[in-house]
Design a protein around this motif. Structure first.
Motif: not given
Lengths: 413, 115, 115
Positions: A176, A179-180, A183-184
């Motif tokens: 990912p 920045q992702e 959350s991932r």
């Protein structure tokens, strides 16, 4: 080393590496093919080495065969050829004559990417754990079936459906964006946590398999800690939690599979090195502003590694359980809070609180009440333990509960 | 299960005469109380504690430079819980530590959002 | 960015004061106002609307039926928003439709929970 021992050991160490690299290379539509190629490689190794003896460098042998099989497959298979070559060109920006990269860096990268691919909430949690065991940990289908106490066919079906779903959703095998990741990574941690708990708390009889599940979960968590982009405070906290729990592995299960309760464990069997590692990662995770449930659970587990029971210890545990429950309710945390409450404020207070929990159908609830009544009301204690014995589905738990009842009965007579 | 908001109020000048020890005792009591609600699976959201910094925006572009004072009390925070009835929610509120310092808890049923 | 709670108050009057058409128009205003805040990424929590069904709990086991009405206004709901500071938050509150019906909005800063 004999071939009989060598191949299973190589299978455990090398299957997952080759599988991850080939999966990433082929893309999500072809992960079964990638798996099959690696399995075939091991079959060929068993045959060939049986006849001709073990090669000088068995790992290099496996890698060469797997690479050739992958290339053969790509050349031979007209139907898939176009798609896969396209995918490869896309992924590796390769020329016509591609090289299959089994370098250490690429293996680690591929494994991390596969971790994010598999730990995807679009497939059910038990399928995520199953696929992780297969592709990230190199477990055979038999071993996975054993771990879940279910039939081989069930696992095959479960994994097939999961792979179809990932294929259907065209999930990409990639890291990912930075920045992702925040959350991932939650999904990945949830799966690793389940994998660990499956080993630590499941009622499976085979303690070797159970321990392996825990070690695999720890290995995968460690990979995340080692990687710069995934080294988040909550990852360290989860790894710390696993270290603290695992430190009691030898003490909490007897060789025959019987569970030993925390209070009755031989504390000299607690693994000091794992406790130290747990503290190290707990400190490492104590940065940033996120206080995840893993931080709280790790801190609770830390207090459990303190051998001496003090009011301070149980006050801290109680406070941590309060915080944990405020973040996320779980029946087991509610029961554990009540136990801590008993240690701080006495059994009578805890009994009043326990009755508010509405967990009448949970055997652990009745075990707890049995425990709380044991000092003051033998009859009630036995009643609750009998209910617990009736409600539990685990033989190991039942054994422990029946022992308790026996002890209480002796007290009466 | 329905959802209820618990709204906490106390005197606006509370805090000035409280010692750090009393403060700590209060916060541990508070945590204990909320932990008990959470242990029953009845905590929907831990809501917020409100600071003493406030404004009241009134019709006609009128902004008052302090929190809204109801007689001598101001709102100090809220939680959302779930119980079957208003009475059950009220019973939970009756254990709230704020009552020990003269504050009050308002229990209000939440209107379910349909979006 | 900090978080602020906007608390809505209006007169405690029977809710059926408005015709269905008027209600519809009011709801529309609310949706547009909150939608605008959310569109800027400033809505931290959609909050809750409170019904007039409630109890108030005071020290010494005193429980009164109905919402907290020391004054004639009651809290009708709240949301949590993000803003640079409290005045910025008050600016956002100025757009609240409750001001059109004579209500007001209290803006309060939030004390971070050290859970």
């Amino acid at each position: 080393m004999q071939q009989k021992e060598l191949i299973p050991q190589l299978y455990r160490n090398e299957f997952r590496k080759m599988a991850a690299v080939l999966c990433r290379l082929f893309g999500i539509e072809h992960i079964t093919i990638a798996e099959d190629i690696v399995s075939d490689t091991f079959l060929l190794a068993a045959e060939t080495w049986g006849l001709k003896g073990i090669p000088e460098n068995p790992v290099a042998w496996l890698y060469t065969v797997a690479k050739n099989k992958a290339k053969d497959f790509l050349r031979r298979n007209d139907i898939y050829n176009e798609k896969v070559t396209l995918a490869i060109q896309h992924a590796a920006n390769a020329k016509n004559e591609f090289e299959i990269d089994l370098s250490n860096t690429n293996i680690v990268d591929s494994q991390l990417q596969m971790m994010f691919t598999i730990c995807n909430p679009c497939i059910p949690p038990e399928s995520q754990v199953g696929l992780a065991l297969r592709i990230l940990c190199g477990f055979s289908i038999d071993e996975i079936a054993d771990a879940f106490l279910t039939k081989k066919e069930t696992i095959n079906k479960r994994l097939y459906r999961a792979k179809e779903k990932l294929k259907q959703l065209k999930v990409k095998i990639e890291m990912p964006h930075e920045q992702e990741i925040g959350s991932r990574i939650d999904n990945v941690l949830t799966t690793l946590y389940l994998l660990f708990n499956e080993g630590y708390f499941s009622a499976g009889r085979n303690s070797k398999i159970r321990k392996d599940l825990c070690l695999e979960a720890m290995r995968l968590a460690y990979m995340l800690v080692e990687n710069k982009t995934t080294n988040k405070p909550e990852v360290c906290a989860l790894l710390s939690l696993m270290c603290f729990h695992a430190s009691r592995f030898e003490a909490r299960i007897k060789p025959d599979g019987e569970l030993v309760l925390y209070n009755e464990q031989d504390r000299s069997l607690w693994n000091k090195e794992l406790i130290l590692n747990g503290k190290y990662f707990l400190n490492k995770g104590a940065t940033g502003s996120t206080l995840s449930k893993y931080h709280l659970e790790a801190a609770i587990a830390f207090w459990h590694t303190i051998e001496i029971d003090s009011i301070e210890k149980w006050e801290n545990i109680l406070s941590l359980y309060n915080k944990l429950l405020i973040i996320e309710y779980s029946p087991i945390a509610a029961l554990n809070r009540t136990y801590a409450l008993a240690r701080v404020y006495g059994n009578d207070t805890a009994i009043v609180e326990a009755k508010k929990l509405s967990q009448d159908h949970n055997h652990l609830y009745h075990s707890l009440l049995g425990e709380l009544f044991a000092l003051t009301d033998n009859k009630k204690a036995i009643e609750h333990f009998l209910l617990a014995a009736k409600l539990t589905r685990s033989d190991a738990d039942k054994k422990v509960i029946l022992k308790k009842i026996e002890k209480l009965n002796q007290k009466v007579s | 299960m329905k959802e209820f908001a618990l709204l906490f109020r106390n005197e606006s000048n509370v805090g000035s005469e409280i010692t750090p020890q009393q403060m700590e005792l209060m916060s541990s009591k508070w945590q204990h109380w909320v932990g008990g609600i959470a242990a029953q699976g009845k905590l929907v959201s831990p809501g917020s504690r409100l600071g003493f910094n406030g404004r009241v925006v009134q019709p006609g572009d009128n902004v008052v430079q302090r929190p809204y004072a109801e007689i001598n009390q101001i709102l100090s925070g809220f939680h959302v819980i779930k119980t079957s009835t208003l009475d059950e929610a009220t019973e939970i509120a009756n254990d709230c530590p704020i009552l020990s310092i003269g504050g009050s808890v308002e229990v209000r049923e939440i209107i379910p959002m349909n979006n | 960015m900090n978080e602020f709670v906007l608390i809505f108050r209006n007169d405690f009057l029977p809710e059926a004061k408005f015709s269905p058409d008027e209600m519809q128009a009011i709801m529309q205003h609310w949706q547009e106002w909150i939608g605008g805040i959310a569109a800027k990424g400033l809505l931290a929590n959609g909050g809750n609307r409170l019904s007039s069904n409630g109890n108030t709990v005071k020290p010494n086991n005193i429980i009164t039926d109905g919402p907290f009405v020391e004054i004639k206004e009651i809290i009708s709901g709240y949301i949590v928003i993000k803003a640079a500071d409290i005045d910025d938050a008050a600016e956002i509150a100025k757009g609240c439709p409750i001001l059109m019906v004579g209500g007001n909005v209290e803006v309060r800063d939030i004390i971070p929970m050290n859970i």
